[in-house]
Design a protein around this motif. Structure first.
Motif, PDB file in Angstrom:
ATOM      1  N   ARG A   1      28.858  49.730  31.360  1.00 49.02           N
ATOM      2  CA  ARG A   1      29.873  48.815  31.854  1.00 49.02           C
ATOM      3  C   ARG A   1      29.397  48.116  33.134  1.00 49.02           C
ATOM      4  O   ARG A   1      29.548  46.895  33.280  1.00 49.02           O
TER       5      ARG A   1
ATOM      6  N   ALA B   1      31.657  53.067  49.892  1.00 45.05           N
ATOM      7  CA  ALA B   1      32.807  53.702  49.266  1.00 45.05           C
ATOM      8  C   ALA B   1      32.613  55.211  49.393  1.00 45.05           C
ATOM      9  O   ALA B   1      31.513  55.667  49.666  1.00 45.05           O
ATOM     10  N   PRO B   2      33.680  55.975  49.181  1.00 42.35           N
ATOM     11  CA  PRO B   2      33.532  57.423  49.291  1.00 42.35           C
ATOM     12  C   PRO B   2      32.657  57.999  48.180  1.00 42.35           C
ATOM     13  O   PRO B   2      32.361  57.309  47.211  1.00 42.35           O
TER      14      PRO B   2
ATOM     15  N   ILE C   1      42.225  54.950  42.050  1.00 39.50           N
ATOM     16  CA  ILE C   1      43.155  54.063  41.351  1.00 39.50           C
ATOM     17  C   ILE C   1      42.332  53.161  40.456  1.00 39.50           C
ATOM     18  O   ILE C   1      41.495  52.394  40.922  1.00 39.50           O
TER      19      ILE C   1
ATOM     20  N   THR D   1      28.804  44.000  33.884  1.00 44.23           N
ATOM     21  CA  THR D   1      29.392  43.209  34.968  1.00 44.23           C
ATOM     22  C   THR D   1      28.315  42.668  35.896  1.00 44.23           C
ATOM     23  O   THR D   1      28.363  41.514  36.299  1.00 44.23           O
TER      24      THR D   1
ATOM     25  N   ALA E   1      36.808  49.792  36.459  1.00 39.02           N
ATOM     26  CA  ALA E   1      36.456  49.820  37.888  1.00 39.02           C
ATOM     27  C   ALA E   1      37.664  50.324  38.666  1.00 39.02           C
ATOM     28  O   ALA E   1      38.752  50.458  38.112  1.00 39.02           O
ATOM     29  N   ILE E   2      37.470  50.609  39.931  1.00 36.69           N
ATOM     30  CA  ILE E   2      38.605  51.118  40.687  1.00 36.69           C
ATOM     31  C   ILE E   2      38.959  50.165  41.822  1.00 36.69           C
ATOM     32  O   ILE E   2      38.114  49.460  42.352  1.00 36.69           O
ATOM     33  N   MET E   3      40.249  50.163  42.138  1.00 37.63           N
ATOM     34  CA  MET E   3      40.681  49.282  43.226  1.00 37.63           C
ATOM     35  C   MET E   3      40.736  50.016  44.558  1.00 37.63           C
ATOM     36  O   MET E   3      40.861  49.393  45.604  1.00 37.63           O
TER      37      MET E   3
ATOM     38  N   PRO F   1      31.954  45.276  47.283  1.00 36.66           N
ATOM     39  CA  PRO F   1      31.314  46.058  46.238  1.00 36.66           C
ATOM     40  C   PRO F   1      32.178  46.095  44.978  1.00 36.66           C
ATOM     41  O   PRO F   1      33.384  45.877  45.038  1.00 36.66           O
ATOM     42  N   LEU F   2      31.545  46.365  43.877  1.00 40.53           N
ATOM     43  CA  LEU F   2      32.273  46.688  42.661  1.00 40.53           C
ATOM     44  C   LEU F   2      32.093  48.189  42.495  1.00 40.53           C
ATOM     45  O   LEU F   2      30.974  48.700  42.494  1.00 40.53           O
ATOM     46  N   VAL F   3      33.210  48.893  42.376  1.00 40.36           N
ATOM     47  CA  VAL F   3      33.128  50.342  42.423  1.00 40.36           C
ATOM     48  C   VAL F   3      33.632  50.965  41.114  1.00 40.36           C
ATOM     49  O   VAL F   3      34.718  50.618  40.634  1.00 40.36           O
ATOM     50  N   TYR F   4      32.825  51.831  40.551  1.00 41.24           N
ATOM     51  CA  TYR F   4      33.241  52.634  39.400  1.00 41.24           C
ATOM     52  C   TYR F   4      33.377  54.068  39.865  1.00 41.24           C
ATOM     53  O   TYR F   4      32.908  54.446  40.935  1.00 41.24           O
TER      54      TYR F   4
ATOM     55  N   ALA G   1      28.086  48.732  42.843  1.00 40.75           N
ATOM     56  CA  ALA G   1      27.160  47.607  42.718  1.00 40.75           C
ATOM     57  C   ALA G   1      27.556  46.589  43.768  1.00 40.75           C
ATOM     58  O   ALA G   1      28.743  46.283  43.932  1.00 40.75           O
TER      59      ALA G   1
ATOM     60  N   ASP H   1      36.090  53.823  31.869  1.00 43.52           N
ATOM     61  CA  ASP H   1      35.158  52.727  32.154  1.00 43.52           C
ATOM     62  C   ASP H   1      35.677  51.724  33.175  1.00 43.52           C
ATOM     63  O   ASP H   1      34.912  50.879  33.629  1.00 43.52           O
TER      64      ASP H   1
ATOM     65  N   PHE I   1      41.591  50.171  37.654  1.00 38.15           N
ATOM     66  CA  PHE I   1      42.104  48.854  37.294  1.00 38.15           C
ATOM     67  C   PHE I   1      42.549  48.854  35.837  1.00 38.15           C
ATOM     68  O   PHE I   1      42.047  48.100  35.010  1.00 38.15           O
TER      69      PHE I   1
END
Lengths: 475, 702
Positions: free
Chosen positions: A233, A175-176, A413, A237, A429-431, A210-213, A182, A427, A415
């Motif tokens: 957070r 991701a950027p 963006i 997850t 995550a982002i899509m 990935p799960l991105v925050y 994660a 807190d 969620f």
């Protein structure tokens, strides 16, 4: 040196019997290519620029780049990378192109330490239902990320599925920049990266979800409380995911951190927070005696049940500092790759949206010195970084109207819906990310570049102070 | 392999040979079906016998050691079942084929090869032909070479033992290279005299190793022998010393089970052994451990003179497979012409423990079974050292009872003889054994100073203090496993364990996974599963490349949105590059549960845009990763015309509950037809496509 275990007869047969035709022929024929012979347990260190092409090809023997084995006779493009091709058994490399610096190095004790660490983790995984949870800390430029990469790559090669948590907003993972990621890694890693996040169509690289925050600041210390909240957070997850996936649970977690985290003044507050949120059971301190001693004193003196092992590893001889100019280029490349792809070319989509339909939150710079002058609008901000949690959570975001200053910025963006509470926005995550291609103040329209043709609906958009605007993404 | 460059060469010969070679390459274990298959290929193509024979010879020469035996079985099967002309072609190079393989494989395979060789001297079982499989002039040179090698090894072994028996407590120097404490191997000075002979010999002389091979724990079976040149030597000799010391103390303990000092010593030593075995000892500490072990060895009781009931067995037969430093391996099959003395020219050291006792932790088992062996030797006459065949009592024992023995042995905490005995009698195995065994007279160690318990315990205490605590008590296993098995020594998490290089860790990443993908370097195990995985992986490469080469497929690609937290938790990561169909469908079903939005229709060729018949909005096609085709997402055929699935859903709602209306029935029909993936739907699809193709044509003309 004859190493026990390496002079197996089968090895020689394999490596000599199948000389293959090069799968991808050398990109530039004019480039001078040269052969480098590497002794066992030595490495080829290189610092390749972004512009010149630089690639290596393994001619014979075995070699790996931070744990990822190079296939023989395949050309690997390494431009823009600083790293080392290491060989346990000895090898011959063909090097094509120019690098800022390159040399072969014999002082590679670090590799022994790393693979022993891998062996320890493997021992801890064997037969256990819950694998080791490792936190890697240390100052910048001590090889933390490289070690995390190696540990993950080795684990995957032994059929594990380690979960890597990347907590450095300066550099993205799948991701950027400004992302805290994660990801559970189940398939072989790429020589020059972590793979690619899901996309449509076929992909050369392994696809990972990935799960991105989003942490829109350069260092956690700018917004310690926001950082901690996001860590909490993401720990929640991640641990939940591990419960769903026995293999991932057994393989454990490896956490990479930015160097700015180990601040003795705050009593390693943030390290402690990560340790307790993720229930870390092994801390690896890289390249800092003091950090090791402080952490060791703090965690090993506990009662035996909840004692946390602390290991001290030396900084590898090849670890180099990555200067600001390099990091800036790296970030720009990561942003570009997010929209346009790297090996696979992606088509971002353009969305033109009336300003009235947009709700954009501006992540305020934490302190005056962190504020980038180019953004202008926040001159009045005189924020105290030591502010209490309530005040900081109250003032982290502010709603802004789209302005020209936004051009070139990266917008996350979330969620969550656009009228959520600030803590929720913080807190979530982002899509995905949007790139502000153009703000037409006269016609009250903003043109976004989005990775996906689908609109994002009524979701909160966050404009961060980090990373810096990338001007040249679209013309 | 290079001799047989594929396809392009001269005639059909090469094709048959290449196919044969391909099948051979896939053969990695003793698979009766595969071998039978290869044999029938050979039978069908006797006209290509020469080429096939050459391929087979070549394969045996070049394949990995663990695949040599199956290949040799193919050879065996062909010569026995097909016979001429293969016997002629294969007989020509049989010597080199056999001997080259023999030098490279491990002890188990060697034994199998020995049995194989033996059958070649005999006629084919059940055959009318009374001639042997191979003529004697072919087999004999091989036999001679093997006997020669074994004799050489035997002599070598004897030379090592040359330093005469010394009754001094100072460690004698062997070859001036490294000190070996006066371990019981000293009383091995005459074992060869009883070789093949049924003289009485004290049992412990039988089951003590003559000379521990350099690295009993770590050495892969087919390593070249060059112990002095390797840095591991210090550790391995030390390890051997400790093992020897342990067994000595155990003997002493058997003699005087009530000696508390001995128990402490044994405990400490076993712990020490475990730590040393795990490799967690830094080099500096090793030296210290070494000196202390040597010192301890000097004062430890030596029960070598303890009188034991004579056992009328040949010396070599009583050698237990369990004692890891055993220099030669007893035969696995019952009738066996040879045994394997020494490790001179042919390295025989191998993890024999796995043969006998897979369930018991190897760390405890060697000692435990070592003692057991002694007891069994006392009580019964063992015919072979294999435990299950050794003692009639054990041989006739049901499997459960055997497990019971093993469990009890495993449970014995210190693996000393007393515990072992208790465990054994508990399992009811030893009831028939003379109960006098533990009460044998104490060791007659007049030549040695009496064991000074207090000094040795303090010694051991200091030993322990310089060693890192072993946190992980997972039993250590032999690093020299056949490629593919994943067992490895547990490494404790400690700073001191970080520094020593452990080749087995690298080996686990490379050599244990010999099956490598040439495109991406990914490795697979040499097992059935590994090969299947690699096959899928190669297929995946192929598919991906094919799709990347397709210009239609690569346009319009874009990145997906990241997953949200709930999806991320619930959708398991899987590796598409090796996933089997089952995995893929499992993953797909997770994503299937999303309702109307996820219905799709495949895009007819050339059509990228359609109009929804319900809302009249445009629908765009996109590429579906899952289906590998262009599709219109969120789309169904509604009365034969494309529409948004969500629109249709909306329309159906008001009538949905209604029982009879023909419109509702028609609607639900349409819906069902699209949703099910059964053959019935393919009919529907064809029909629908037909209408749509008409549509498309109209679009084009219009």
């Amino acid at each position: 040196m004859a190493l026990p275990g390496f002079n197996l007869p089968g090895l020689g047969i394999r490596s000599t019997s199948t000389p293959q035709v090069t799968g991808t022929s050398a990109p530039d024929v004019e480039q001078p290519s040269r052969r480098e012979e590497l002794a066992p347990q030595s490495e080829w260190r290189f610092e390749a620029g972004f512009i010149q092409s630089y690639s290596v090809r393994l001619v014979s023997g075995h070699a790996e780049l931070f744990g990822v084995e190079l296939a023989q006779n395949q050309t690997h493009n390494l431009s823009g990378l600083k790293g080392a091709v290491f060989t346990w058994q000895g090898c011959e490399l063909e090097v094509i192109g120019e690098a800022e610096s390159e040399y072969s190095a014999q002082e590679t004790e670090y590799a022994t330490e790393w693979i022993n660490l891998h062996g320890m983790l493997e021992s801890a995984r064997d037969g256990a239902s819950e694998g080791p949870r490792v936190l890697v800390v240390g100052p910048d430029s001590t090889g933390k990320s490289s070690m995390v990469r190696s540990l993950a790559a080795w684990a995957v090669r032994q059929g594990r599925a380690p979960t890597v948590v990347h907590l450095d907003p300066r550099e993205g993972l799948l991701a950027p920049p400004s992302s805290l990621t994660a990801v559970t890694i189940v398939s072989q890693m790429e020589v020059d990266g972590w793979g690619i996040s899901p996309m449509t169509g076929p992909s050369l690289q392994p696809v990972r979800s990935p799960l991105v925050y989003h942490f829109p600041y350069a260092t956690p210390s700018e917004r310690p409380n926001a950082f901690k909240a996001i860590v909490t957070r993401s720990a929640l997850t991640t641990l939940n995911k591990l419960e769903e996936d026995p293999l991932a649970k057994q393989s454990g977690i490896i956490i990479d951190t930015p160097g700015g985290l180990n601040d003795p003044k705050s009593n390693y507050d943030m390290i402690h927070h990560i340790i307790s949120e993720f229930s870390i059971n092994l801390v690896v301190a890289l390249g800092s005696e003091r950090l090791y001693n402080d952490l060791n004193r703090r965690y090993t003196s506990k009662s035996p049940e909840d004692a946390i092992a602390v290991l001290k590893l030396a900084k590898p001889g090849g670890a180099v500092e990555r200067d600001n100019a390099y990091m800036k280029q790296l970030r720009a490349r990561q942003v570009r790759q997010y929209f346009f792809g790297s090996k696979e070319s992606l088509n971002p989509h353009s969305h033109s949206i009336p300003t009235n339909d947009l709700t954009i939150y501006r992540a305020k710079p934490a302190s005056s010195d962190a504020a980038l002058p180019s953004f202008g609008a926040e001159d009045e901000d005189d924020y105290d970084p030591a502010a209490t949690s309530t005040s900081s959570s109250n003032t982290m975001y502010e709603k802004v109207a789209p302005s020209l200053a936004m051009t070139g910025a990266l917008i996350a963006i979330k969620f969550c819906s656009s009228n959520s509470e600030e803590a929720t926005i913080r807190d979530s995550a982002i899509m995905g990310y949007l790139y502000v291609a153009d703000v037409d103040e006269a016609r009250k329209k903003v043109r976004f570049l989005a990775p996906h043709p689908q609109r994002w609906g009524d979701r909160a958009l966050v404009w961060g102070t980090w990373p810096e605007a990338a001007a040249d993404l679209v013309r | 392999m290079s001799a047989l460059s594929p396809r392009g060469s001269i005639s059909g010969t090469s094709d048959v040979a290449v196919d044969f070679e391909d099948s051979l390459r896939d053969l990695s274990r003793n698979d009766r079906y595969e071998i039978g298959n290869l044999t029938s290929i050979a039978r069908e193509y006797t006209e290509y016998a020469q080429a096939i024979s050459r391929v087979l010879e070549n394969h045996i020469k070049t394949t990995a050691p663990n695949k040599k035996l199956p290949a040799l079985y193919v050879l065996d099967s062909i010569v026995k079942n097909v016979g001429t002309p293969y016997t002629v072609y294969l007989g020509r190079n049989l010597y080199s084929t056999f001997m080259e393989a023999y030098t490279l494989v491990d002890g188990m395979t060697r034994r199998a090869m020995d049995s194989l060789l033996k059958t070649w001297k005999e006629p084919v079982p059940g055959s009318m032909d009374h001639r042997p499989v191979f003529p004697p002039e072919i087999v004999r040179p091989i036999e001679n070479a093997l006997i020669k090698a074994k004799t050489a090894a035997l002599q070598n072994q004897r030379q090592v033992q040359q330093p005469p028996y010394r009754s001094t407590p100072t460690p004698p120097q062997y070859n001036g290279q490294y000190a070996v404490p006066p371990t019981p191997n000293q009383h091995e000075q005459y074992p060869q005299y009883v070789y093949g002979n049924s003289q009485a010999a004290p049992p412990q002389q039988q089951w003590q190793p003559a000379m521990p091979p350099p690295t009993p724990q770590q050495q892969p079976p087919f390593l070249s022998l060059n112990p002095a040149a390797r840095p591991m030597i210090d550790v391995s000799t030390l390890r051997a010393d400790i093992s020897a010391l342990i067994s000595r103390l155990q003997m002493a303990f058997a003699a005087s089970p009530s000696d508390q000092g001995l128990i402490t010593q044994l405990h400490a030593l076993l712990k020490l052994k475990q730590v040393v075995d795990s490799g967690a000892v830094p080099d500096a500490a090793l030296q210290e451990v070494r000196t202390k072990v040597t010192a301890l060895a000097a004062v430890a009781p030596d029960p070598r003179r303890s009188p034991q009931p004579p056992v009328p067995t040949p010396q070599w037969q009583a050698t237990p497979a369990m004692q890891q430093p055993a220099p030669y391996q007893p035969p696995a099959s019952v009738s066996q012409a040879y045994q394997y003395p020494g490790s001179g020219t042919l390295p025989f050291a191998q993890p024999a423990a796995s043969m006998l006792n897979h369930t018991a932790p190897p760390l405890l088992a060697p000692n435990a079974l070592n003692g057991l062996q002694a007891l069994l030797a006392n009580g019964q006459k063992p015919s072979t050292p294999q435990m299950r065949t050794a003692v009639p009592a054990l041989q006739n024992m049901p499997h459960t009872q055997l497990n019971n023995v093993q469990n009890n042995i495993t449970a014995a905490p210190t693996s000393n003889t007393a515990d072992l005995l208790a465990a054994l009698s508990k399992s009811g195995v030893l009831s028939s054994l003379p109960s006098t065994t533990p009460q044998t007279a104490p060791a007659q160690n007049s030549t040695l100073p009496p064991p000074n318990t207090s000094s040795t315990t303090s010694l051991l205490a200091s030993l322990q203090s310089i060693l890192p605590p072993s946190q992980n008590s997972t039993p250590t296993t032999h690093a020299a496993q056949p490629a593919g098995t994943q067992s490895k020594a547990a490494i404790p998490i400690s700073n001191s364990a970080l520094k020593t290089f452990r080749p087995e860790l690298v080996q686990a990443l490379y050599d244990n996974q010999p099956n490598q993908c040439s495109t991406c370097g990914r490795r697979f195990l040499a097992t059935e599963e590994g090969r299947a995985k690699k096959q899928r992986h190669l297929d995946w490469h192929f598919r991906t490349n094919q799709r990347l080469a397709d210009p239609n497929a690569s346009r319009g690609q874009h990145r997906q949105w990241f997953l949200d937290e709930v999806e991320w938790i619930s959708i398991p990561e899987f590796d598409p590059s090796t996933a089997s169909a089952a995995d893929t469908t499992a993953a797909a079903t997770v994503q299937k549960k999303r309702g109307a939005q996820d219905q799709y229709i495949r895009a007819p060729a050339g059509i990228t845009r359609l109009t929804c018949t319900v809302c009249q909005e445009e629908m765009k096609s996109s590429y579906s990763e899952e289906l590998q085709d262009w599709v219109f997402t969120n789309a169904v055929y509604y009365n034969g015309k494309p529409a948004h699935a969500t629109c249709v859903e909306e329309m159906k709602k008001p009538w949905g509950g209604g029982g009879g209306g023909s419109l509702a029935a028609a609607l639900s029909m349409t819906g069902q037809r699209q949703r099910s993936a059964t053959p019935e739907s393919s009919l529907g699809k064809r029909k629908a496509e037909g209408t749509l193709a008409g549509n498309g044509a109209r679009l084009k003309t219009g």
